[in-house]
Design a protein around this motif. Structure first.
Motif, PDB file in Angstrom:
ATOM      1  N   LYS A  84     -54.955   7.700 -63.258  1.00  0.00           N
ATOM      2  CA  LYS A  84     -55.937   7.986 -64.306  1.00  0.00           C
ATOM      3  C   LYS A  84     -55.604   7.454 -65.698  1.00  0.00           C
ATOM      4  N   VAL A  86     -55.824   4.841 -68.464  1.00  0.00           N
ATOM      5  CA  VAL A  86     -56.676   3.690 -68.763  1.00  0.00           C
ATOM      6  C   VAL A  86     -55.842   2.441 -69.050  1.00  0.00           C
ATOM      7  N   CYS A 125     -66.713  10.731 -67.607  1.00  0.00           N
ATOM      8  CA  CYS A 125     -67.702  10.241 -68.572  1.00  0.00           C
ATOM      9  C   CYS A 125     -67.371   8.824 -69.008  1.00  0.00           C
ATOM     10  N   THR A 126     -66.235   8.312 -68.579  1.00  0.00           N
ATOM     11  CA  THR A 126     -65.900   6.916 -68.891  1.00  0.00           C
ATOM     12  C   THR A 126     -66.970   5.970 -68.329  1.00  0.00           C
ATOM     13  N   ASN A 196     -50.807  10.198 -73.461  1.00  0.00           N
ATOM     14  CA  ASN A 196     -51.809   9.299 -74.060  1.00  0.00           C
ATOM     15  C   ASN A 196     -52.882  10.092 -74.776  1.00  0.00           C
ATOM     16  N   LEU A 201     -50.561  15.510 -77.359  1.00  0.00           N
ATOM     17  CA  LEU A 201     -49.811  14.979 -78.501  1.00  0.00           C
ATOM     18  C   LEU A 201     -49.850  15.956 -79.674  1.00  0.00           C
ATOM     19  N   LEU A 213     -48.930  13.207 -85.984  1.00  0.00           N
ATOM     20  CA  LEU A 213     -49.917  12.613 -85.079  1.00  0.00           C
ATOM     21  C   LEU A 213     -50.484  11.364 -85.734  1.00  0.00           C
ATOM     22  N   ALA A 214     -50.689  10.331 -84.930  1.00  0.00           N
ATOM     23  CA  ALA A 214     -51.414   9.154 -85.419  1.00  0.00           C
ATOM     24  C   ALA A 214     -52.888   9.353 -85.090  1.00  0.00           C
ATOM     25  N   VAL A 215     -53.712   9.374 -86.109  1.00  0.00           N
ATOM     26  CA  VAL A 215     -55.164   9.482 -85.889  1.00  0.00           C
ATOM     27  C   VAL A 215     -55.717   8.065 -85.820  1.00  0.00           C
ATOM     28  N   ARG A 229     -65.296  13.711 -79.322  1.00  0.00           N
ATOM     29  CA  ARG A 229     -65.342  13.878 -77.866  1.00  0.00           C
ATOM     30  C   ARG A 229     -65.820  15.285 -77.520  1.00  0.00           C
ATOM     31  N   TYR A 231     -64.752  18.157 -75.654  1.00  0.00           N
ATOM     32  CA  TYR A 231     -63.595  18.774 -74.996  1.00  0.00           C
ATOM     33  C   TYR A 231     -64.081  19.971 -74.182  1.00  0.00           C
ATOM     34  N   VAL A 268     -61.514  14.248 -84.044  1.00  0.00           N
ATOM     35  CA  VAL A 268     -60.046  14.358 -84.001  1.00  0.00           C
ATOM     36  C   VAL A 268     -59.579  15.308 -85.106  1.00  0.00           C
ATOM     37  N   ASP A 294     -61.324   2.253 -77.555  1.00  0.00           N
ATOM     38  CA  ASP A 294     -61.899   3.574 -77.828  1.00  0.00           C
ATOM     39  C   ASP A 294     -63.367   3.458 -78.233  1.00  0.00           C
TER      40      ASP A 294
HETATM   41  N1  UFG Z   1     -56.626  10.037 -80.477  1.00  0.00           N
HETATM   42  C1  UFG Z   1     -55.954   9.924 -81.676  1.00  0.00           C
HETATM   43  N2  UFG Z   1     -54.594   9.877 -81.633  1.00  0.00           N
HETATM   44  C2  UFG Z   1     -53.887   9.940 -80.477  1.00  0.00           C
HETATM   45  C3  UFG Z   1     -54.576  10.051 -79.255  1.00  0.00           C
HETATM   46  C4  UFG Z   1     -55.961  10.101 -79.289  1.00  0.00           C
HETATM   47  O1  UFG Z   1     -56.546   9.860 -82.760  1.00  0.00           O
HETATM   48  O2  UFG Z   1     -52.640   9.865 -80.537  1.00  0.00           O
HETATM   49  C5  UFG Z   1     -58.101  10.122 -80.501  1.00  0.00           C
HETATM   50  C6  UFG Z   1     -58.796   9.011 -79.741  1.00  0.00           C
HETATM   51  O3  UFG Z   1     -58.946   7.876 -80.564  1.00  0.00           O
HETATM   52  C7  UFG Z   1     -60.114   9.688 -79.370  1.00  0.00           C
HETATM   53  C8  UFG Z   1     -59.723  11.156 -79.185  1.00  0.00           C
HETATM   54  O4  UFG Z   1     -58.486  11.303 -79.854  1.00  0.00           O
HETATM   55  O5  UFG Z   1     -61.019   9.617 -80.458  1.00  0.00           O
HETATM   56  C9  UFG Z   1     -59.535  11.541 -77.729  1.00  0.00           C
HETATM   57  O6  UFG Z   1     -58.611  10.646 -77.131  1.00  0.00           O
HETATM   58  P1  UFG Z   1     -57.991  10.931 -75.675  1.00  0.00           P
HETATM   59  O7  UFG Z   1     -57.020   9.831 -75.394  1.00  0.00           O
HETATM   60  O8  UFG Z   1     -57.495  12.322 -75.593  1.00  0.00           O
HETATM   61  O9  UFG Z   1     -59.258  10.872 -74.736  1.00  0.00           O
HETATM   62  P2  UFG Z   1     -60.256   9.645 -74.469  1.00  0.00           P
HETATM   63  O10 UFG Z   1     -61.611  10.176 -74.787  1.00  0.00           O
HETATM   64  O11 UFG Z   1     -59.859   8.401 -75.116  1.00  0.00           O
HETATM   65  O12 UFG Z   1     -59.993   9.429 -72.926  1.00  0.00           O
HETATM   66  C10 UFG Z   1     -60.639  10.226 -72.015  1.00  0.00           C
HETATM   67  C11 UFG Z   1     -59.825  10.345 -70.713  1.00  0.00           C
HETATM   68  C12 UFG Z   1     -59.823   9.054 -69.957  1.00  0.00           C
HETATM   69  C13 UFG Z   1     -61.215   8.502 -69.858  1.00  0.00           C
HETATM   70  C14 UFG Z   1     -61.786   8.354 -71.227  1.00  0.00           C
HETATM   71  C15 UFG Z   1     -63.129   7.717 -71.199  1.00  0.00           C
HETATM   72  O13 UFG Z   1     -58.506  10.733 -70.964  1.00  0.00           O
HETATM   73  O14 UFG Z   1     -59.336   9.281 -68.661  1.00  0.00           O
HETATM   74  O15 UFG Z   1     -61.859   9.654 -71.806  1.00  0.00           O
HETATM   75  O16 UFG Z   1     -64.105   8.354 -71.872  1.00  0.00           O
HETATM   76  F1  UFG Z   1     -61.223   7.287 -69.266  1.00  0.00           F
END
Ligand code: UFG
Length: 337
Positions: A84, A86, A125-126, A196, A201, A213-215, A229, A231, A268, A294
């Motif tokens: 899982k 990406v 939702c990806t 990830n 984190l 945290l890095a935003v 997102r 959640y 975030v 993203d």
């Molecule tokens: N983010 C940060 N800093 C970090 C990590 C994440 O700012 O260190 C932000 C991302 O940019 C995003 C939000 O937090 O805006 C959520 O990020 P996640 O990595 O937690 O989740 P994603 O929405 O990117 O990923 C999720 C699932 C994947 C899926 C993806 C597709 O984890 O499996 O959604 O929508 F593929």
């Protein structure tokens, strides 16, 4: 008769195994621990009073999969087992295609051979990428931006095609962003290496394991510029699988894709704020550049989940942060390795 939960030692699978047990189902878990721990199975066993069968097997091993269906009376399957990550999928596409498609095909073929005709499948939702219209409905156009995303889409297609011609009915749940943990703090997300995802984190920062945290970007087209997102608490998400099995038991035919989210998004910065409230700890952060791949924002249309599954999320972002923190603070090394 039992529900086979593939990937049942994983984050969502383990919570779902408990929810299925609590709803009165017998559960058989199969997992190869590729990205999970035997201790998660122990935790499920403890929460279910020992009523659990477990098989350690790789779903690419056809003989092992057949063996499960021969040794257990399986009536339904909830299929989670998949890679899982990406970014990893971009680096190792063939491994992702082989594992995620091969696992599904092995399970599907064994189901058909053994007359098992009900499947709940873990999708994402990806498949919507950046939706043009929000909230995003199941009828929105689909596509994929990574091999991981393609595997989710291809699995949905395979299931849909098989349902069209064989006695198989399926609900494909498109998860938004699962977070949180079981309220007992004995089950939770245990990312290996460096997480990830945002919430693990954030919890590491709150726990002092990580300085800040890095935003990833504050210049998106969202209210505060950070990514948004939907959640969803993993305990709510687990319940959606129970609801999907009920719909299948009631005789639903064919393949249906259903969003599983709360219907509202958090940025975030809002997640950081909620984590501060839940943990009572400061969460230092810095704004850095956008993360490649993203999207800006997504949240789910929830009408179908409500009407078709009779399911809706009950827990909010504060519940998610509270439970994720309880898990993380009591198990800073997850299940341990
Ligand atoms: N983010 C940060 N800093 C970090 C990590 C994440 O700012 O260190 C932000 C991302 O940019 C995003 C939000 O937090 O805006 C959520 O990020 P996640 O990595 O937690 O989740 P994603 O929405 O990117 O990923 C999720 C699932 C994947 C899926 C993806 C597709 O984890 O499996 O959604 O929508 F593929």
């Amino acid at each position: 008769m039992a529900v086979l939960v593939t990937g049942g030692a994983g984050y969502i699978g383990s919570h779902t195994a408990v929810a299925l047990h609590d709803a009165g189902h017998e559960v058989v878990i199969v997992d190869n621990f590729a990205n999970s721990s035997p201790r998660a199975v122990d935790a499920v066993r403890a929460l279910t009073g020992g009523a659990l069968s477990f098989v350690e097997a790789d779903l690419l091993d056809e003989a092992a999969v057949r063996g499960i269906f021969e040794q257990h009376e399986i009536s339904e399957v909830v299929h989670f087992a998949a890679h899982k990550a990406v970014a990893e999928s971009v680096q190792e596409p063939s491994r992702y295609y082989r594992n995620n498609l091969g696992s599904l095909l092995g399970v599907l073929e064994a189901m058909l051979e053994h007359g098992v005709d009900k499947l709940v499948h873990s999708s994402s939702c990806t498949v919507y990428g950046q939706p043009a219209v929000l909230p995003v409905a199941e009828s929105a156009p689909v596509g994929a931006a990574s091999p991981y995303g393609w595997t989710k889409l291809m699995c949905e297609q395979i299931i849909t095609d098989v349902c069209a011609v064989r006695p198989l009915a399926a609900v494909m749940l498109r998860y938004f962003n699962p977070v949180g943990a079981h309220p007992s703090a004995t089950l939770g997300e245990d990312p290996n290496d460096i997480p990830n995802n945002l919430v693990p984190l954030v919890m590491q920062v709150a726990g002092g394991r990580r300085e800040r945290l890095a935003v990833f970007g504050d210049d998106y087209d969202t209210a505060d510029g950070s990514g948004v997102r939907d959640y969803v608490h993993v305990v709510d998400l687990a319940e959606a699988h129970v609801a999907a099995l009920e719909v299948l038991a009631a005789g639903h035919d064919g393949a249906a894709a259903v969003n599983v989210g709360t219907g509202s998004g958090s940025s975030v910065l809002e997640v950081i704020e909620a984590a501060r409230r839940a943990t009572g700890r400061p969460i230092p952060y810095e704004i850095v550049g956008r993360r490649p791949g993203d999207i800006a924002k997504t949240w789910a249309a929830t009408d179908l989940a409500r009407e078709f599954l009779g399911w809706q999320a009950k827990l909010d972002i504060d519940d998610m942060m509270r439970d994720h923190w309880r898990w993380h603070s009591q198990n800073p090394d997850g299940y341990g390795r």
